[in-house]
Design an enzyme around this catalytic site. Sequence first.
Site, PDB file in Angstrom:
ATOM      1  CD  GLN A   5      -8.503  -2.337 -11.485  1.00 20.68           C
ATOM      2  OE1 GLN A   5      -7.796  -3.537 -11.620  1.00 20.68           O
ATOM      3  NE2 GLN A   5      -8.404  -1.699 -10.398  1.00 20.68           N
ATOM      4  N   GLY A  27      -3.306   9.569  -7.353  1.00 23.70           N
ATOM      5  CA  GLY A  27      -2.606  10.144  -6.445  1.00 23.70           C
ATOM      6  C   GLY A  27      -1.189  10.126  -7.296  1.00 23.70           C
ATOM      7  CB  SER A  67       2.402   2.709  -9.747  1.00 22.95           C
ATOM      8  OG  SER A  67       2.360   1.221  -9.921  1.00 22.95           O
ATOM      9  CB  SER A  68       2.450  -1.697  -6.438  1.00 26.28           C
ATOM     10  OG  SER A  68       1.458  -1.410  -5.297  1.00 26.28           O
ATOM     11  CD  GLN A 125      -5.697  -8.413 -10.887  1.00 26.05           C
ATOM     12  OE1 GLN A 125      -6.542  -8.911 -10.250  1.00 26.05           O
ATOM     13  NE2 GLN A 125      -5.090  -7.453 -10.974  1.00 26.05           N
ATOM     14  CG  LEU A 162      -1.900  -1.334   1.347  1.00 24.57           C
ATOM     15  CD1 LEU A 162      -2.628  -1.253   2.662  1.00 24.57           C
ATOM     16  CD2 LEU A 162      -2.769  -1.254   0.088  1.00 24.57           C
ATOM     17  CG  HIS A 163       1.097   3.463  -3.527  1.00 25.55           C
ATOM     18  ND1 HIS A 163       0.057   4.101  -3.684  1.00 25.55           N
ATOM     19  CD2 HIS A 163       1.236   2.377  -4.318  1.00 25.55           C
ATOM     20  CE1 HIS A 163      -0.556   3.618  -4.761  1.00 25.55           C
ATOM     21  NE2 HIS A 163       0.205   2.596  -5.392  1.00 25.55           N
ATOM     22  N   GLY A 192      -1.591   6.396  -2.756  1.00 22.86           N
ATOM     23  CA  GLY A 192      -2.631   6.419  -3.466  1.00 22.86           C
ATOM     24  C   GLY A 192      -3.850   5.350  -3.028  1.00 22.86           C
ATOM     25  CG  HIS A 193      -3.135   1.180  -2.168  1.00 28.17           C
ATOM     26  ND1 HIS A 193      -1.924   1.375  -2.698  1.00 28.17           N
ATOM     27  CD2 HIS A 193      -3.748   0.533  -3.221  1.00 28.17           C
ATOM     28  CE1 HIS A 193      -1.677   0.269  -3.495  1.00 28.17           C
ATOM     29  NE2 HIS A 193      -2.723  -0.130  -3.706  1.00 28.17           N
TER      30      HIS A 193
END
Lengths: 278, 278
Positions: free
Chosen positions: A150, A173, A182-183, A57, A29-30, A32-33
């Site tokens: 998505q 974000g 992004s991760s 996926q 998690l960053h 953005g989450h």
Amino acid sequence: MQIIHTIAELRAWRKTVSSVAFVPTMGNLHEGHLALIEQAKKEENHVVVSIFVNRLQFGQGEDFEQYPRTLQQDADKLRHAGVAVLFAPDERELYPNVAQNYHVEPPHLQNELCGAFRPHHFRGVATVVCKLFNIVQADTACFGKKDYQQLAIIQGMVDDLNVPIRIVPVDTGRAADGLALSSRNQYLNADERAEAPRLYQQLQWIGTQVAAGNHHYAALENAAKSTLSAHGWTVDYVEIREAGSLNVARLGDKNLVVLAAARLGKTRLIDNLEIQAA
Amino acid sequence: MQIIHTIAELRAWRKTVSSVAFVPTMGNLHEGHLALIEQAKKEENHVVVSIFVNRLQFGQGEDFEQYPRTLQQDADKLRHAGVAVLFAPDERELYPNVAQNYHVEPPHLQNELCGAFRPHHFRGVATVVCKLFNIVQADTACFGKKDYQQLAIIQGMVDDLNVPIRIVPVDTGRAADGLALSSRNQYLNADERAEAPRLYQQLQWIGTQVAAGNHHYAALENAAKSTLSAHGWTVDYVEIREAGSLNVARLGDKNLVVLAAARLGKTRLIDNLEIQAA
């Protein structure tokens, strides 16, 4: 915060609370989450976050095995963020037969844009999100616009299959230099990280051009691709589409979105920007 | 009994009641449906019956246009049976975009047995049932064993997509001479109606043979097909399968089901019988 690993326990908990907002994630998690979670807290009384790295996926040769799994740090962040429940099922809990036999099959959009480069990716996303929606039975779910395609596919699934949930899109974000959070950013080395903001800059440039009345969409897309290629990117696509639906943009459409995916070294980055035609 | 035509009204009603048992139908109700409703009344506090002739599950050349639509008589039967709500949406309510873009895609079983003769039928069934489940949000749904493959596919969908509903199978209703009750029986002329019970008789004969230790399944299937053909039937299939899963029956499987589909004149009849190996 409760950490729940089984469907049965989550369903039992769900019966004890009134309204739930849900944020499905693959963990790591960053900020953005955390923005999704802040929005979720505004929407309903309780927030459920799921962490599940969904094999379905990922394609062959993609980063399923090395996708970062950081449950302990993630749990600390979620506890601090005021989340009610972290739902962290293992693979056997969501895929007890190993194979998933029934799928949610999206329309042709699943094979366009990112889907053209990631066969079955959006079918895998739609299917696991359908499962998670059925398990969590939330009133609202928050999804980032970062993964615009998505979001379009989830919203399409909800509309078309009458899923009883409200989808709330949340703005992307960004780091101070514009790079979308992004991760996968952590895969970038220092040089790549310095170069990475160019992706968003090219989207902004297209937005400025289109707002100024430039309707030569294919030429704009090609110009952005050339600029990125000249700076070491391998471009999957840059495309101007109708906002929301992601239909091919037609002259006269006012609400557009420009989407891009490109690789720097081994790292594939995506971004998008909603833009207005003049 | 309330008759509700829109999703919004049904959802509003659903919020006012505790537990719901659901019986989805295509209308033209007969004793077989009423048995499903009797079971539903035992399961939950309120019964919802839907009537919707689902274009998505009819193939080209099938009887979608002439499928009997008898809403007034059906409503009278349901009122008398103690149903709380008749949900009768029109096509635009369930398929507002005409095309259904997102489907529930079942596994290969959808192309076997009846599916081999009705392309996309079970995808259409699974998709509309998924939609109806999402709309009605029932605790329990009752399905007849008459449509055994349909029941297997619905149960598979519920398990695999974690749909929060319990499926209750209900035994096939039969006329005194054994013919399984079906809306399509009314298409039979007098001679065909007199001949029709032979289908079930052949299933019973196979059941007797298998219970007595005969393991030559292919020979039994072929003998039944020959008998039916000799009496004017056009046989689609007679197959012995594993009960429940409908996997191909293997020596040693105890719980089996024999399924058949065959046409008398223009009318296609199906039936099945759960049987035990010695």
